[in-house]
Motif scaffolding. Structure first.
Motif, PDB file in Angstrom:
ATOM      1  N   GLU A  29      54.849  71.372  40.808  1.00 10.61           N
ATOM      2  CA  GLU A  29      53.784  72.354  40.590  1.00 10.61           C
ATOM      3  C   GLU A  29      52.683  71.766  39.704  1.00 10.61           C
ATOM      4  O   GLU A  29      51.492  71.943  39.975  1.00 10.61           O
ATOM      5  N   THR A  39      51.562  78.060  36.176  1.00 15.33           N
ATOM      6  CA  THR A  39      52.102  79.317  35.657  1.00 15.33           C
ATOM      7  C   THR A  39      53.624  79.282  35.712  1.00 15.33           C
ATOM      8  O   THR A  39      54.208  78.576  36.547  1.00 15.33           O
ATOM      9  N   MET A  40      54.232  80.048  34.826  1.00 20.03           N
ATOM     10  CA  MET A  40      55.688  80.155  34.840  1.00 20.03           C
ATOM     11  C   MET A  40      56.144  80.809  36.153  1.00 20.03           C
ATOM     12  O   MET A  40      57.168  80.453  36.707  1.00 20.03           O
ATOM     13  N   GLU A  41      55.349  81.735  36.644  1.00 23.61           N
ATOM     14  CA  GLU A  41      55.678  82.407  37.906  1.00 23.61           C
ATOM     15  C   GLU A  41      55.711  81.406  39.059  1.00 23.61           C
ATOM     16  O   GLU A  41      56.600  81.436  39.908  1.00 23.61           O
ATOM     17  N   GLY A  42      54.716  80.525  39.088  1.00 26.04           N
ATOM     18  CA  GLY A  42      54.657  79.521  40.149  1.00 26.04           C
ATOM     19  C   GLY A  42      55.842  78.575  40.100  1.00 26.04           C
ATOM     20  O   GLY A  42      56.411  78.214  41.132  1.00 26.04           O
ATOM     21  N   ALA A  44      58.821  79.241  38.738  1.00 19.35           N
ATOM     22  CA  ALA A  44      60.016  80.008  39.095  1.00 19.35           C
ATOM     23  C   ALA A  44      60.109  80.187  40.614  1.00 19.35           C
ATOM     24  O   ALA A  44      61.177  80.007  41.217  1.00 19.35           O
ATOM     25  N   ARG A  45      58.990  80.507  41.231  1.00 20.92           N
ATOM     26  CA  ARG A  45      58.973  80.709  42.690  1.00 20.92           C
ATOM     27  C   ARG A  45      59.357  79.406  43.410  1.00 20.92           C
ATOM     28  O   ARG A  45      60.193  79.396  44.302  1.00 20.92           O
ATOM     29  N   SER A  50      64.563  83.285  39.013  1.00 20.51           N
ATOM     30  CA  SER A  50      63.806  84.393  38.446  1.00 20.51           C
ATOM     31  C   SER A  50      63.032  83.916  37.221  1.00 20.51           C
ATOM     32  O   SER A  50      63.389  82.912  36.599  1.00 20.51           O
ATOM     33  N   LYS A  51      61.990  84.665  36.876  1.00 21.60           N
ATOM     34  CA  LYS A  51      61.232  84.308  35.675  1.00 21.60           C
ATOM     35  C   LYS A  51      62.107  84.368  34.416  1.00 21.60           C
ATOM     36  O   LYS A  51      61.990  83.481  33.565  1.00 21.60           O
ATOM     37  N   TYR A  55      62.397  81.670  31.385  1.00 20.99           N
ATOM     38  CA  TYR A  55      62.085  82.010  30.001  1.00 20.99           C
ATOM     39  C   TYR A  55      63.276  81.853  29.061  1.00 20.99           C
ATOM     40  O   TYR A  55      63.086  81.724  27.850  1.00 20.99           O
ATOM     41  N   LYS A  61      54.706  78.057  29.119  1.00 19.33           N
ATOM     42  CA  LYS A  61      54.487  76.907  30.009  1.00 19.33           C
ATOM     43  C   LYS A  61      54.262  75.645  29.191  1.00 19.33           C
ATOM     44  O   LYS A  61      54.660  74.566  29.585  1.00 19.33           O
TER      45      LYS A  61
END
Length: 196
Positions: A29, A39-42, A44-45, A50-51, A55, A61
């Motif tokens: 990423e 992003t942390m979401e990116g 994780a995906r 899961s986020k 975390y 990040k």
């Protein structure tokens, strides 16, 4: 009844394979979108987690990226004692060139260097990685001094700059890949300069 510590179960366990998946996803990423858009979401995906799983390991990040970069950069600087200055230096140069030319690293390193100008924590982390790598190279040079392959009065700080600068400059400016002949020539040139 014993009072042994309770072992966390299920999602609370830090599973090594999950950490490995997150590490791979974070580097992929980072190479694709850069630090600014990471992003942390990116992550994780991409990792398929899961986020909250992310975390639990890193709160931000910045912590994620800096921890992973430090872990990889320090491990990459390990060079075995080959028994000679030439062998040690050549092994270090080969490992460094390989690291710089790795498809992810070649995209991540320039981005993080640029980010370091804007983000003091990134600059501090990169400086810490640099100091750690310099100390490992300093061991190579000190061994050369101890073996009588280098003069005792060698300017160690200048020699350390010279060890990494040619490869870094070549990579940063998009030069040709470093061939074995180039690394051999660079090794010979460095040793000749150090013996001055």
């Amino acid at each position: 009844m014993t009072d042994s510590p309770r072992v966390p179960a299920g999602a609370a366990v830090m599973q090594p394979q999950v950490t490995t998946a997150i590490t791979r996803a974070a580097f992929a990423e980072l190479a694709e979108v850069g630090y600014g858009k990471l992003t942390m979401e990116g992550v994780a995906r991409r990792a398929g987690v899961s986020k909250p799983t992310l975390y639990r390991r890193w709160a931000t990040k910045e912590q994620l990226v800096l921890a992973l970069v430090e872990q990889v950069a320090v491990a990459a600087a390990e060079v075995p004692d080959t028994g000679s200055l030439r062998g040690d230096l050549r092994a270090f140069l080969a490992a460094t060139a390989a690291g710089f030319s790795h498809p992810l690293a070649s995209r991540i390193i320039p981005d993080l260097l640029a980010e370091g100008i804007r983000t003091p924590a990134v600059a501090d982390a990169l400086q810490a990685v640099g100091h750690s790598r310099r100390e490992k190279v300093a061991r190579i040079l000190r061994r050369g001094i101890d073996r009588g392959e280098l003069p005792a009065e060698l300017d160690l700080e200048l020699a350390l700059d010279l060890c990494i600068a040619p490869l870094f400059w070549r990579r940063l400016l998009g030069g040709e890949p470093t061939s074995p002949d180039y690394l051999d020539g660079l090794t010979n040139t460095l040793i000749a300069a150090f013996r001055g």
